[in-house]
Design a protein around this motif. Structure first.
Motif, PDB file in Angstrom:
ATOM      1  N   TRP A  89       0.779  -1.138   0.053  1.00  0.00           N
ATOM      2  CA  TRP A  89      -0.040   0.015  -0.038  1.00  0.00           C
ATOM      3  C   TRP A  89       0.801   1.184   0.024  1.00  0.00           C
ATOM      4  O   TRP A  89       0.790   2.196  -0.735  1.00  0.00           O
ATOM      5  CB  TRP A  89      -0.895  -0.148   1.052  1.00  0.00           C
ATOM      6  N   GLY A  90       1.788   1.409   0.946  1.00  0.00           N
ATOM      7  CA  GLY A  90       2.689   2.496   0.920  1.00  0.00           C
ATOM      8  C   GLY A  90       3.559   2.704  -0.009  1.00  0.00           C
ATOM      9  O   GLY A  90       3.998   3.623  -0.303  1.00  0.00           O
ATOM     10  N   LEU A  91       3.750   1.749  -0.869  1.00  0.00           N
ATOM     11  CA  LEU A  91       5.000   1.676  -1.943  1.00  0.00           C
ATOM     12  C   LEU A  91       4.248   1.755  -3.508  1.00  0.00           C
ATOM     13  O   LEU A  91       4.911   1.947  -4.362  1.00  0.00           O
ATOM     14  CB  LEU A  91       5.856   0.778  -1.753  1.00  0.00           C
ATOM     15  N   ARG A  92       2.891   1.586  -3.846  1.00  0.00           N
ATOM     16  CA  ARG A  92       2.367   1.529  -5.119  1.00  0.00           C
ATOM     17  C   ARG A  92       1.330   2.517  -4.878  1.00  0.00           C
ATOM     18  O   ARG A  92       0.113   2.056  -5.459  1.00  0.00           O
ATOM     19  CB  ARG A  92       1.938   0.118  -5.199  1.00  0.00           C
ATOM     20  N   PRO A  93       1.327   3.747  -4.855  1.00  0.00           N
ATOM     21  CA  PRO A  93       0.335   4.639  -5.039  1.00  0.00           C
ATOM     22  C   PRO A  93       0.132   4.872  -6.496  1.00  0.00           C
ATOM     23  O   PRO A  93       0.932   4.576  -7.076  1.00  0.00           O
ATOM     24  CB  PRO A  93       0.733   5.837  -4.392  1.00  0.00           C
ATOM     25  N   PRO A  94      -0.963   5.723  -6.951  1.00  0.00           N
ATOM     26  CA  PRO A  94      -0.982   5.949  -8.313  1.00  0.00           C
ATOM     27  C   PRO A  94       0.139   6.543  -8.914  1.00  0.00           C
ATOM     28  O   PRO A  94       0.718   7.327  -8.409  1.00  0.00           O
ATOM     29  CB  PRO A  94      -2.056   7.185  -8.350  1.00  0.00           C
ATOM     30  N   ASP A  95       0.812   6.200  -9.965  1.00  0.00           N
ATOM     31  CA  ASP A  95       1.743   6.469 -10.763  1.00  0.00           C
ATOM     32  C   ASP A  95       3.044   6.464 -10.025  1.00  0.00           C
ATOM     33  O   ASP A  95       4.059   7.371 -10.296  1.00  0.00           O
ATOM     34  CB  ASP A  95       1.517   8.169 -11.142  1.00  0.00           C
ATOM     35  N   HIS A  96       3.365   5.429  -9.414  1.00  0.00           N
ATOM     36  CA  HIS A  96       4.475   5.120  -8.676  1.00  0.00           C
ATOM     37  C   HIS A  96       5.550   4.718  -9.823  1.00  0.00           C
ATOM     38  O   HIS A  96       5.154   4.436 -10.774  1.00  0.00           O
ATOM     39  CB  HIS A  96       4.438   4.096  -7.316  1.00  0.00           C
ATOM     40  N   PHE A  97       6.902   4.758  -9.257  1.00  0.00           N
ATOM     41  CA  PHE A  97       7.940   4.334 -10.142  1.00  0.00           C
ATOM     42  C   PHE A  97       8.468   2.804  -9.671  1.00  0.00           C
ATOM     43  O   PHE A  97       8.998   3.128  -8.281  1.00  0.00           O
ATOM     44  CB  PHE A  97       8.949   5.302 -10.516  1.00  0.00           C
ATOM     45  N   ARG A  98       8.354   1.814 -10.398  1.00  0.00           N
ATOM     46  CA  ARG A  98       9.095   0.612  -9.787  1.00  0.00           C
ATOM     47  C   ARG A  98      10.560   0.650  -9.493  1.00  0.00           C
ATOM     48  O   ARG A  98      10.912   0.227  -8.687  1.00  0.00           O
ATOM     49  CB  ARG A  98       8.832  -0.278 -10.882  1.00  0.00           C
ATOM     50  N   ASN A  99      11.294   1.487 -10.184  1.00  0.00           N
ATOM     51  CA  ASN A  99      12.766   1.446  -9.860  1.00  0.00           C
ATOM     52  C   ASN A  99      13.145   2.457  -8.650  1.00  0.00           C
ATOM     53  O   ASN A  99      14.344   2.622  -8.510  1.00  0.00           O
ATOM     54  CB  ASN A  99      13.378   1.578 -11.254  1.00  0.00           C
ATOM     55  N   TRP A 100      12.194   3.107  -8.334  1.00  0.00           N
ATOM     56  CA  TRP A 100      12.389   3.906  -7.123  1.00  0.00           C
ATOM     57  C   TRP A 100      12.163   2.924  -5.790  1.00  0.00           C
ATOM     58  O   TRP A 100      12.229   3.415  -4.806  1.00  0.00           O
ATOM     59  CB  TRP A 100      11.177   4.877  -6.623  1.00  0.00           C
ATOM     60  N   HIS A 101      12.034   1.483  -5.755  1.00  0.00           N
ATOM     61  CA  HIS A 101      12.202   0.712  -4.800  1.00  0.00           C
ATOM     62  C   HIS A 101      13.314  -0.241  -4.698  1.00  0.00           C
ATOM     63  O   HIS A 101      13.426  -1.159  -5.657  1.00  0.00           O
ATOM     64  CB  HIS A 101      10.871  -0.244  -5.056  1.00  0.00           C
ATOM     65  N   ILE A 154      21.454   6.860  -0.605  1.00  0.00           N
ATOM     66  CA  ILE A 154      20.547   8.178  -0.811  1.00  0.00           C
ATOM     67  C   ILE A 154      20.723   8.843  -2.294  1.00  0.00           C
ATOM     68  O   ILE A 154      20.043   9.204  -2.748  1.00  0.00           O
ATOM     69  CB  ILE A 154      20.662   9.083   0.311  1.00  0.00           C
ATOM     70  N   LYS A 155      22.116   8.767  -2.585  1.00  0.00           N
ATOM     71  CA  LYS A 155      22.517   9.465  -3.931  1.00  0.00           C
ATOM     72  C   LYS A 155      21.798   8.567  -5.013  1.00  0.00           C
ATOM     73  O   LYS A 155      21.492   9.076  -6.150  1.00  0.00           O
ATOM     74  CB  LYS A 155      24.144   9.390  -3.950  1.00  0.00           C
ATOM     75  N   GLU A 156      21.695   7.143  -4.733  1.00  0.00           N
ATOM     76  CA  GLU A 156      21.114   6.383  -5.980  1.00  0.00           C
ATOM     77  C   GLU A 156      19.761   6.615  -6.172  1.00  0.00           C
ATOM     78  O   GLU A 156      19.180   6.931  -7.264  1.00  0.00           O
ATOM     79  CB  GLU A 156      21.517   5.014  -5.691  1.00  0.00           C
ATOM     80  N   VAL A 157      18.845   6.822  -4.965  1.00  0.00           N
ATOM     81  CA  VAL A 157      17.398   7.025  -4.995  1.00  0.00           C
ATOM     82  C   VAL A 157      17.277   8.505  -5.744  1.00  0.00           C
ATOM     83  O   VAL A 157      16.387   8.761  -6.388  1.00  0.00           O
ATOM     84  CB  VAL A 157      16.668   6.779  -3.722  1.00  0.00           C
ATOM     85  N   THR A 158      18.158   9.503  -5.243  1.00  0.00           N
ATOM     86  CA  THR A 158      18.132  10.854  -5.715  1.00  0.00           C
ATOM     87  C   THR A 158      18.366  10.792  -7.394  1.00  0.00           C
ATOM     88  O   THR A 158      17.672  11.453  -8.065  1.00  0.00           O
ATOM     89  CB  THR A 158      19.467  11.694  -5.075  1.00  0.00           C
ATOM     90  N   ARG A 159      19.410  10.184  -7.873  1.00  0.00           N
ATOM     91  CA  ARG A 159      19.656  10.054  -9.237  1.00  0.00           C
ATOM     92  C   ARG A 159      18.317   9.543  -9.943  1.00  0.00           C
ATOM     93  O   ARG A 159      18.111  10.064 -10.972  1.00  0.00           O
ATOM     94  CB  ARG A 159      20.805   8.898  -9.578  1.00  0.00           C
ATOM     95  N   ARG A 160      17.684   8.389  -9.387  1.00  0.00           N
ATOM     96  CA  ARG A 160      16.384   7.907  -9.996  1.00  0.00           C
ATOM     97  C   ARG A 160      15.573   8.729  -9.878  1.00  0.00           C
ATOM     98  O   ARG A 160      14.526   9.012 -11.091  1.00  0.00           O
ATOM     99  CB  ARG A 160      16.012   6.531  -9.318  1.00  0.00           C
ATOM    100  N   ILE A 161      15.240   9.599  -9.081  1.00  0.00           N
ATOM    101  CA  ILE A 161      14.220  10.594  -9.117  1.00  0.00           C
ATOM    102  C   ILE A 161      14.509  11.658  -9.797  1.00  0.00           C
ATOM    103  O   ILE A 161      13.394  12.309 -10.753  1.00  0.00           O
ATOM    104  CB  ILE A 161      14.117  11.020  -7.563  1.00  0.00           C
ATOM    105  N   HIS A 162      15.680  12.210 -10.073  1.00  0.00           N
ATOM    106  CA  HIS A 162      16.231  13.225 -11.096  1.00  0.00           C
ATOM    107  C   HIS A 162      15.911  12.463 -12.394  1.00  0.00           C
ATOM    108  O   HIS A 162      15.361  13.425 -13.241  1.00  0.00           O
ATOM    109  CB  HIS A 162      17.643  13.492 -11.090  1.00  0.00           C
ATOM    110  N   LEU A 163      15.959  11.530 -12.749  1.00  0.00           N
ATOM    111  CA  LEU A 163      15.581  10.928 -14.213  1.00  0.00           C
ATOM    112  C   LEU A 163      14.174  10.928 -14.639  1.00  0.00           C
ATOM    113  O   LEU A 163      13.783  10.949 -15.493  1.00  0.00           O
ATOM    114  CB  LEU A 163      16.397   9.527 -14.358  1.00  0.00           C
ATOM    115  N   GLU A 164      13.383  11.220 -13.469  1.00  0.00           N
ATOM    116  CA  GLU A 164      11.842  11.546 -13.863  1.00  0.00           C
ATOM    117  C   GLU A 164      11.678  13.004 -13.701  1.00  0.00           C
ATOM    118  O   GLU A 164      10.446  13.395 -13.658  1.00  0.00           O
ATOM    119  CB  GLU A 164      10.821  10.859 -12.780  1.00  0.00           C
TER     120      GLU A 164
END
Ligand code: YNC
Ligand code: MG
Length: 388
Positions: A89-101, A154-164
């Motif tokens: 529930w916490g990780l799959r809201p509408p329009d979530h990104f699989r590769n942010w997990h 933290i840097k890796e999740v930041t990078r994947r967020i930036h890619l969106e």
């Protein structure tokens, strides 16, 4: 002091209150082609993995990692025990990104040893609406602590967020980092005094006996608000309107559309519960409350293994007094056998916390924004955001 956080676009302690610094993004976005295209390097024994929360097997691996290694209280009596259904529930809201997990595995054994996640959210800060990530569930296996793995995660999740094309984030932690948006506190409403005392969650104060405590925390056996019922799918548009109007009062708050309200508030057993008040005359929804279920493992206790805790989520009252609405939430939580009902001092919670016999917890929950500066911290009552 903070070798990692000093390098990040977050408000620094030395800049607090500096009137020459503008409010808003600390760094401008770059073009997507300038975002690093390959993952950050991990120590050579480890590898990145995307944790597909749709998979029962992988969801279970995440569950086991967190159950054994996630957040404990200061005295190491309890550890959060998020359920698999809750994590989904916490990780799959509408329009979530699989590769942010994001997980980290040991290359040789494939054992999952670290985790961090992001989900997308639209956040309003004063009168700006900013696409952000909410970053949560950062966890490094106990045997791999203090090796500077967390900054890489933290840097890796930041990078994947930036890619969106998203450049800001919100997160909470029990530790003080540069620099809090707000400093909040948990309050706890005892529902099952005997168990809470037996497990060391609370203590009998001076001149308090067990029988007096049981009497003090006794609640009516049924709810008092006329028209109170479980939220249903047909209530979503009305709840979205109530919630949007209400959250508009706070300095920082998320924006939720119907799909997000349906995701975050429609009841799911042992995950999230929501109740609405429907007026008997107009049939309008005038109020609602919600809470989520987050048990804790009780560490090293011979008689009990799980503390069943409810956490207040989003509540809106327009007709029913908020304290009455929240007393009904306590009554329902008691009927459902929760041991304790927890709430932060955010939004308009403070007055009902005192009225309904919540006790202030120890320790702080700090809220943070990444790459967004506010001149000064805001008060908990100016914050309209609850993270899981
Ligand atoms: C923490 N909770 O200060 P400095 S909350 C952020 N949040 O860096 P190492 C944290 N940073 O001070 P360990 C942090 N805890 O030197 C520590 N740090 O600059 C910083 N615990 O790294 C710390 N989960 O790997 C220091 O530490 C550096 O091995 C030290 O690992 C830390 O989910 C941790 O409490 C927390 O599993 C993983 O202790 C580990 O100790 C652990 O040597 C139990 O790290 C579970 C636990 C944290 C729950 C949470 C929110 C996380 C937010 C992360 C920041 C997100 C920023 C936004 C990114 C997107 C940006 C965009 C766009
Ligand atoms: Mg480490």
């Amino acid at each position: 002091q903070h070798k990692f956080w000093e390098t990040q676009p977050v408000g620094q302690f030395k800049d607090l209150g500096d009137p020459s610094l503008p409010e808003g993004p600390i760094e401008p976005p770059t073009s997507l082609s300038e975002v690093k295209q390959e993952p950050y390097n991990l120590p050579s024994l480890y590898e990145w993995t995307v944790c597909d929360m749709d998979s029962d097997e992988i969801c279970n691996e995440v569950y086991v990692l967190l159950t054994n290694n996630y957040v404990e209280d200061d005295d190491n009596l309890f550890r959060f025990n998020y359920s698999k259904e809750f994590l989904r529930w916490g990780l799959r809201p509408p329009d979530h990104f699989r590769n942010w997990h994001i997980g980290v595995r040991v290359k040789s054994s494939k054992k999952l040893v670290a985790f961090i996640t992001g989900i997308p959210v639209k956040m309003r800060v004063r009168d700006e609406v900013v696409k952000m990530a909410e970053v949560n569930f950062l966890c490094v296996h106990k045997k791999l602590r203090s090796k500077r793995l967390a900054p890489v995660m933290i840097k890796e999740v930041t990078r994947r967020i930036h890619l969106e094309n998203i450049w800001q984030a919100a997160y909470t932690a029990g530790v003080l980092l540069p620099t809090p948006l707000a400093t909040c506190q948990y309050w706890h409403r005892t529902l099952n005094p005997k168990k809470l005392i037996d497990i060391g969650f609370s203590r009998l104060g001076d001149r308090m006996t067990m029988s007096r405590a049981i009497k003090l925390y006794k609640l009516p056996s049924s709810t008092v608000t006329t028209g109170l019922r479980k939220m249903e799918a047909r209530d979503v548009p009305a709840v979205t309107r109530l919630l949007s109007d209400y959250l508009g009062r706070f300095v920082v708050a998320p924006l939720f559309d119907d799909a997000e309200v349906a995701h975050w508030l429609l009841p799911q057993v042992d995950v999230v519960e929501s109740y609405v008040v429907e007026s008997s005359e107009s049939r309008e929804i005038t109020d609602f409350f919600s809470f989520y279920t987050l048990p804790s493992s009780i560490l090293n206790n011979p008689s009990y293994s799980v503390l069943k805790a409810a956490y207040t989520f989003y509540n809106v009252s327009t007709k029913t007094p908020l304290a009455q609405l929240m007393q009904d939430a306590l009554i329902i939580a008691k009927q459902k056998d929760y041991d304790v009902f927890n709430a932060l001092d955010v939004m308009e919670n403070e007055p009902f916390l005192k009225e309904l016999k919540f006790g202030r917890g120890d320790g702080q929950l700090y809220y943070y924004l990444y790459n967004y500066r506010l001149r000064d911290a805001i008060r908990p009552s100016e914050l309209g955001l609850v993270l899981l």
